[in-house]
Design a protein around this motif. Sequence first.
Motif, PDB file in Angstrom:
ATOM      1  N   CYS A 246       0.832  -1.212   0.000  1.00 51.73           N
ATOM      2  CA  CYS A 246       0.000   0.000   0.000  1.00 51.73           C
ATOM      3  C   CYS A 246       0.864   1.259   0.000  1.00 51.73           C
ATOM      4  O   CYS A 246       0.603   2.212  -0.745  1.00 51.73           O
ATOM      5  N   GLN A 249       2.334   2.501  -3.349  1.00 52.17           N
ATOM      6  CA  GLN A 249       1.457   2.972  -4.415  1.00 52.17           C
ATOM      7  C   GLN A 249       1.589   4.484  -4.594  1.00 52.17           C
ATOM      8  O   GLN A 249       1.643   5.226  -3.611  1.00 52.17           O
ATOM      9  N   PRO A 250       1.635   4.959  -5.849  1.00 49.95           N
ATOM     10  CA  PRO A 250       1.800   6.406  -6.100  1.00 49.95           C
ATOM     11  C   PRO A 250       0.692   7.254  -5.487  1.00 49.95           C
ATOM     12  O   PRO A 250       0.948   8.369  -5.034  1.00 49.95           O
ATOM     13  N   ASP A 251      -0.541   6.733  -5.460  1.00 52.52           N
ATOM     14  CA  ASP A 251      -1.655   7.532  -4.948  1.00 52.52           C
ATOM     15  C   ASP A 251      -1.716   7.564  -3.425  1.00 52.52           C
ATOM     16  O   ASP A 251      -2.625   8.171  -2.851  1.00 52.52           O
ATOM     17  N   PHE A 252      -0.764   6.917  -2.759  1.00 58.59           N
ATOM     18  CA  PHE A 252      -0.742   6.923  -1.301  1.00 58.59           C
ATOM     19  C   PHE A 252       0.014   8.121  -0.742  1.00 58.59           C
ATOM     20  O   PHE A 252      -0.095   8.434   0.445  1.00 58.59           O
ATOM     21  N   ASN A 253       0.762   8.838  -1.578  1.00 60.17           N
ATOM     22  CA  ASN A 253       1.623   9.921  -1.103  1.00 60.17           C
ATOM     23  C   ASN A 253       0.848  11.013  -0.369  1.00 60.17           C
ATOM     24  O   ASN A 253       1.265  11.482   0.694  1.00 60.17           O
ATOM     25  N   ASP A 254      -0.296  11.428  -0.947  1.00 59.07           N
ATOM     26  CA  ASP A 254      -1.076  12.493  -0.319  1.00 59.07           C
ATOM     27  C   ASP A 254      -1.596  12.068   1.046  1.00 59.07           C
ATOM     28  O   ASP A 254      -1.624  12.865   1.994  1.00 59.07           O
ATOM     29  N   TYR A 267      -8.448   3.563   2.625  1.00 59.21           N
ATOM     30  CA  TYR A 267      -7.537   3.214   1.531  1.00 59.21           C
ATOM     31  C   TYR A 267      -7.054   1.771   1.679  1.00 59.21           C
ATOM     32  O   TYR A 267      -7.025   1.014   0.707  1.00 59.21           O
ATOM     33  N   LYS A 271      -7.497  -1.333  -0.985  1.00 64.03           N
ATOM     34  CA  LYS A 271      -6.329  -2.003  -1.563  1.00 64.03           C
ATOM     35  C   LYS A 271      -6.207  -3.465  -1.135  1.00 64.03           C
ATOM     36  O   LYS A 271      -5.470  -4.229  -1.769  1.00 64.03           O
TER      37      LYS A 271
END
Length: 283
Positions: A246, A249-254, A267, A271
Amino acid sequence: MPKHSIFLFAAVLASFLGFGQDNAILLKGKVTSSKNDISNVLVVNLNSKKSTITDSLGLFSIEVKLKDSLRIRAVQYLPKDIVISKSHMNSSMITIQLIDNIIDLNEVTVTPYNLTGDIDRDIDRLHLEPTVTSYSLGLQNADVTKMTQSERLLQEADRGKYVSLQTMDEYGKLNEILSYVGLSVKVNTHKIMNRFSGRTKSLEEMVKRDENMALEKEIIYKFSKQTIAEQFNIPESNVNGFLTYCLSQPDFNDLSNSRNMSEIWTYLETKSTDFKRLDISKE
């Protein structure tokens, strides 16, 4: 009343009652405790498998039906199960009191300070002096977050601009009188070489890895491996791998920047399906 009308009335009534039992509502509730933190407490509908966590005030909302079972749990509390009744369904908000999870030790040594085991009383007995810190002394930059070793190395490797202009006064005050000022160009070879060799990128990855490890520890501390495994139907031995998946994943940064545990839990729930599918394909 004709016999067929009685049957029709009974059928309609049964249908209505059945609809009432199956009709889901958004139940609002508040978790309370005498001492411990009431945020990020996990609330699970054992029937629908839906879940949510409490906010900083202990508030939550979750979809339920009559006779659904809710389980409320957190590391610092004893788990609590409740069955949704009609009074719960009709209430604008329910309150759930949790009991602190006190771990009993087989043997406790309290000498030589003559301690009782009651923290509030023992602190007074010890006559502890206040801890002196840079913040308590009001020193400059006391509130600045301490950098990790990888962050310090990255700062040293990538410090400054690539190129900067400098004024050069070769003849001291005489040049000021004559309005003669020389210019020089300074090239930051240290920064350029670190970028070119890949050292800067390697240090950036190290910083990100340290941040992910810290967040992973925080998630496990908040929810425990057992809770994550049970809720997402993942073997407990695979929880670390699931969290690593998890966090990569690129979209986890925020989410990692905001540290919002409610959004992070949602999230993880999303996932978990992808991770299980990926894990099965590997087998």
